[in-house]
Write a protein that holds these residues in place. Structure first.
Motif, PDB file in Angstrom:
ATOM      1  N   MET A  18       0.822  -1.203  -0.088  1.00 15.70           N
ATOM      2  CA  MET A  18      -0.139  -0.217   0.096  1.00 15.70           C
ATOM      3  C   MET A  18       0.910   1.369   0.037  1.00 15.70           C
ATOM      4  O   MET A  18       1.827   1.296   0.605  1.00 15.70           O
ATOM      5  N   LEU A  19       0.532   2.232  -0.666  1.00 17.58           N
ATOM      6  CA  LEU A  19       1.279   3.628  -0.957  1.00 17.58           C
ATOM      7  C   LEU A  19       0.902   4.336   0.278  1.00 17.58           C
ATOM      8  O   LEU A  19      -0.007   4.431   1.027  1.00 17.58           O
ATOM      9  N   ASP A  20       2.133   4.924   0.813  1.00 17.89           N
ATOM     10  CA  ASP A  20       1.778   6.123   1.980  1.00 17.89           C
ATOM     11  C   ASP A  20       1.340   7.512   1.481  1.00 17.89           C
ATOM     12  O   ASP A  20       1.356   7.541   0.236  1.00 17.89           O
ATOM     13  N   ARG A  21       0.889   8.490   2.157  1.00 20.31           N
ATOM     14  CA  ARG A  21       0.247   9.489   1.878  1.00 20.31           C
ATOM     15  C   ARG A  21       1.127  10.346   0.782  1.00 20.31           C
ATOM     16  O   ARG A  21       0.678  10.941  -0.063  1.00 20.31           O
ATOM     17  N   THR A  22       2.299  10.523   1.255  1.00 14.98           N
ATOM     18  CA  THR A  22       3.331  11.418   0.409  1.00 14.98           C
ATOM     19  C   THR A  22       3.430  10.732  -1.071  1.00 14.98           C
ATOM     20  O   THR A  22       3.485  11.658  -1.812  1.00 14.98           O
ATOM     21  N   THR A  23       3.518   9.433  -1.179  1.00 11.86           N
ATOM     22  CA  THR A  23       3.481   8.694  -2.374  1.00 11.86           C
ATOM     23  C   THR A  23       2.395   9.289  -3.293  1.00 11.86           C
ATOM     24  O   THR A  23       2.175   9.265  -4.322  1.00 11.86           O
ATOM     25  N   CYS A  24       1.158   9.062  -2.345  1.00 12.22           N
ATOM     26  CA  CYS A  24      -0.085   9.247  -2.966  1.00 12.22           C
ATOM     27  C   CYS A  24      -0.081  10.643  -3.791  1.00 12.22           C
ATOM     28  O   CYS A  24      -0.730  10.727  -4.784  1.00 12.22           O
ATOM     29  N   TYR A  25       0.216  11.757  -2.863  1.00 15.48           N
ATOM     30  CA  TYR A  25       0.276  13.040  -3.517  1.00 15.48           C
ATOM     31  C   TYR A  25       1.059  13.245  -4.506  1.00 15.48           C
ATOM     32  O   TYR A  25       1.076  13.919  -5.535  1.00 15.48           O
ATOM     33  N   GLU A  26       2.519  12.509  -4.490  1.00 17.37           N
ATOM     34  CA  GLU A  26       3.199  12.658  -5.703  1.00 17.37           C
ATOM     35  C   GLU A  26       2.817  11.898  -6.838  1.00 17.37           C
ATOM     36  O   GLU A  26       3.091  12.482  -8.084  1.00 17.37           O
ATOM     37  N   ASN A  27       2.164  10.772  -6.672  1.00 13.28           N
ATOM     38  CA  ASN A  27       1.409  10.456  -7.922  1.00 13.28           C
ATOM     39  C   ASN A  27       0.201  11.129  -8.626  1.00 13.28           C
ATOM     40  O   ASN A  27       0.022  10.932  -9.893  1.00 13.28           O
ATOM     41  N   LEU A  28      -0.359  12.203  -7.906  1.00 16.45           N
ATOM     42  CA  LEU A  28      -1.119  13.149  -8.274  1.00 16.45           C
ATOM     43  C   LEU A  28      -0.410  14.044  -9.400  1.00 16.45           C
ATOM     44  O   LEU A  28       0.395  14.896  -8.692  1.00 16.45           O
ATOM     45  N   GLU A  29      -0.424  14.050 -10.529  1.00 17.48           N
ATOM     46  CA  GLU A  29       0.354  14.783 -11.603  1.00 17.48           C
ATOM     47  C   GLU A  29       0.228  15.954 -11.676  1.00 17.48           C
ATOM     48  O   GLU A  29       0.860  16.802 -11.954  1.00 17.48           O
ATOM     49  N   GLU A  30      -1.039  16.459 -11.524  1.00 19.63           N
ATOM     50  CA  GLU A  30      -1.595  17.907 -11.713  1.00 19.63           C
ATOM     51  C   GLU A  30      -1.574  18.495 -10.212  1.00 19.63           C
ATOM     52  O   GLU A  30      -2.172  18.036  -9.281  1.00 19.63           O
ATOM     53  N   PRO A  31      -1.036  19.661 -10.222  1.00 18.80           N
ATOM     54  CA  PRO A  31      -1.108  20.568  -8.981  1.00 18.80           C
ATOM     55  C   PRO A  31      -2.568  20.762  -8.534  1.00 18.80           C
ATOM     56  O   PRO A  31      -3.020  20.519  -7.284  1.00 18.80           O
ATOM     57  N   TYR A  52      -2.596  21.271   4.818  1.00 18.64           N
ATOM     58  CA  TYR A  52      -2.520  19.710   5.276  1.00 18.64           C
ATOM     59  C   TYR A  52      -0.823  19.425   4.706  1.00 18.64           C
ATOM     60  O   TYR A  52      -0.380  19.701   3.544  1.00 18.64           O
ATOM     61  N   ASP A  53      -0.405  18.656   5.798  1.00 22.11           N
ATOM     62  CA  ASP A  53       0.885  18.184   5.652  1.00 22.11           C
ATOM     63  C   ASP A  53       0.897  16.760   5.313  1.00 22.11           C
ATOM     64  O   ASP A  53       0.803  15.849   6.086  1.00 22.11           O
ATOM     65  N   PRO A  54       1.056  16.104   3.919  1.00 24.37           N
ATOM     66  CA  PRO A  54       0.966  14.835   3.733  1.00 24.37           C
ATOM     67  C   PRO A  54       2.220  14.048   4.498  1.00 24.37           C
ATOM     68  O   PRO A  54       2.028  12.991   4.560  1.00 24.37           O
ATOM     69  N   VAL A  55       3.296  14.556   4.650  1.00 19.70           N
ATOM     70  CA  VAL A  55       4.645  14.028   5.176  1.00 19.70           C
ATOM     71  C   VAL A  55       4.255  13.368   6.395  1.00 19.70           C
ATOM     72  O   VAL A  55       4.749  12.433   6.646  1.00 19.70           O
ATOM     73  N   ASN A  56       3.616  14.139   7.528  1.00 23.59           N
ATOM     74  CA  ASN A  56       3.349  13.874   8.633  1.00 23.59           C
ATOM     75  C   ASN A  56       1.868  13.564   8.920  1.00 23.59           C
ATOM     76  O   ASN A  56       1.623  13.504   9.899  1.00 23.59           O
ATOM     77  N   ASP A  57       1.206  13.804   8.096  1.00 23.04           N
ATOM     78  CA  ASP A  57      -0.097  13.645   8.161  1.00 23.04           C
ATOM     79  C   ASP A  57      -1.131  14.628   9.178  1.00 23.04           C
ATOM     80  O   ASP A  57      -1.860  14.396  10.147  1.00 23.04           O
ATOM     81  N   ASN A  58      -0.390  15.768   9.116  1.00 21.74           N
ATOM     82  CA  ASN A  58      -0.975  16.891  10.292  1.00 21.74           C
ATOM     83  C   ASN A  58      -1.756  18.011   9.316  1.00 21.74           C
ATOM     84  O   ASN A  58      -1.476  18.142   8.229  1.00 21.74           O
ATOM     85  N   ARG A  59      -2.591  18.624  10.252  1.00 21.35           N
ATOM     86  CA  ARG A  59      -3.314  19.776   9.787  1.00 21.35           C
ATOM     87  C   ARG A  59      -2.908  20.992  10.457  1.00 21.35           C
ATOM     88  O   ARG A  59      -2.906  20.967  11.719  1.00 21.35           O
ATOM     89  N   TYR A  60      -2.586  22.086   9.804  1.00 22.47           N
ATOM     90  CA  TYR A  60      -2.282  23.412  10.501  1.00 22.47           C
ATOM     91  C   TYR A  60      -3.306  24.534  10.128  1.00 22.47           C
ATOM     92  O   TYR A  60      -3.939  24.508   8.815  1.00 22.47           O
ATOM     93  N   LEU A  61      -3.417  25.338  11.188  1.00 24.05           N
ATOM     94  CA  LEU A  61      -4.190  26.752  10.934  1.00 24.05           C
ATOM     95  C   LEU A  61      -3.524  27.788  11.249  1.00 24.05           C
ATOM     96  O   LEU A  61      -3.322  28.020  12.398  1.00 24.05           O
TER      97      LEU A  61
END
Length: 154
Positions: free
Chosen positions: A1-14, A101-110
């Motif tokens: 299974m792919l991790d979050r960061t890889t999933c984001y990187e696989n989304l080719e369009e910003p 949203y930080d996909p590296v650490n799965d954190n959300r910031y405000l």
């Protein structure tokens, strides 16, 4: 299974990464029983509006990316052209907060837009031997749950 960061990187369009980030942030507020309003058109200088403590707050959603050892960063300016021609400028007066949203650490910031410096903001999530850079903010100061509690009390 792919991790979050890889999933984001696989989304080719910003834009796809941006849509994923907006969905994750929207669900984070909904899970915390915070009403979320979504603009009808994608032409506003903000992505979401939340109601906290009887007040409405405009949010600009951003995706963080790894920027160095123990840090992530996000852009604090827009490069998109929208109806009011604000491309390439900041969000002061247009949005109240960056919802990040930080996909590296799965954190959300405000983060208040007023605290975004320059064209990007860097957040430190792990101490390193070379710490001491005054321009890097501590990520833990902006965690969504803590900031949300501050908004509820004000």
């Amino acid at each position: 299974m792919l991790d979050r960061t890889t999933c984001y990187e696989n989304l080719e369009e910003p834009q796809k990464r941006g849509h994923a980030t907006e969905a994750i942030i929207q669900s984070a507020f909904v899970l915390r029983d915070v009403p979320v309003l979504v603009p009808t058109y994608g032409t506003d200088a903000y992505d979401l509006v939340v109601e906290v403590g009887g007040q409405f707050h405009r949010l600009e959603c951003k995706t963080a990316y790894r920027s160095g050892a123990g840090t992530v960063a996000f852009e604090t300016v827009s490069n998109h052209h929208r109806r009011d021609d604000y491309g390439g400028c900041g969000y002061n007066g247009r949005a109240a907060y960056f919802a990040v949203y930080d996909p590296v650490n799965d954190n959300r910031y405000l983060i208040p837009v007023s605290e975004g410096t320059g064209e990007r903001m860097e957040l430190r999530f792990r101490e390193t031997a070379a710490d001491g850079t005054p321009t890097i903010d501590r990520a833990e100061e902006y965690l969504l749950d803590d900031r949300l509690e501050d908004l509820r009390r004000s």
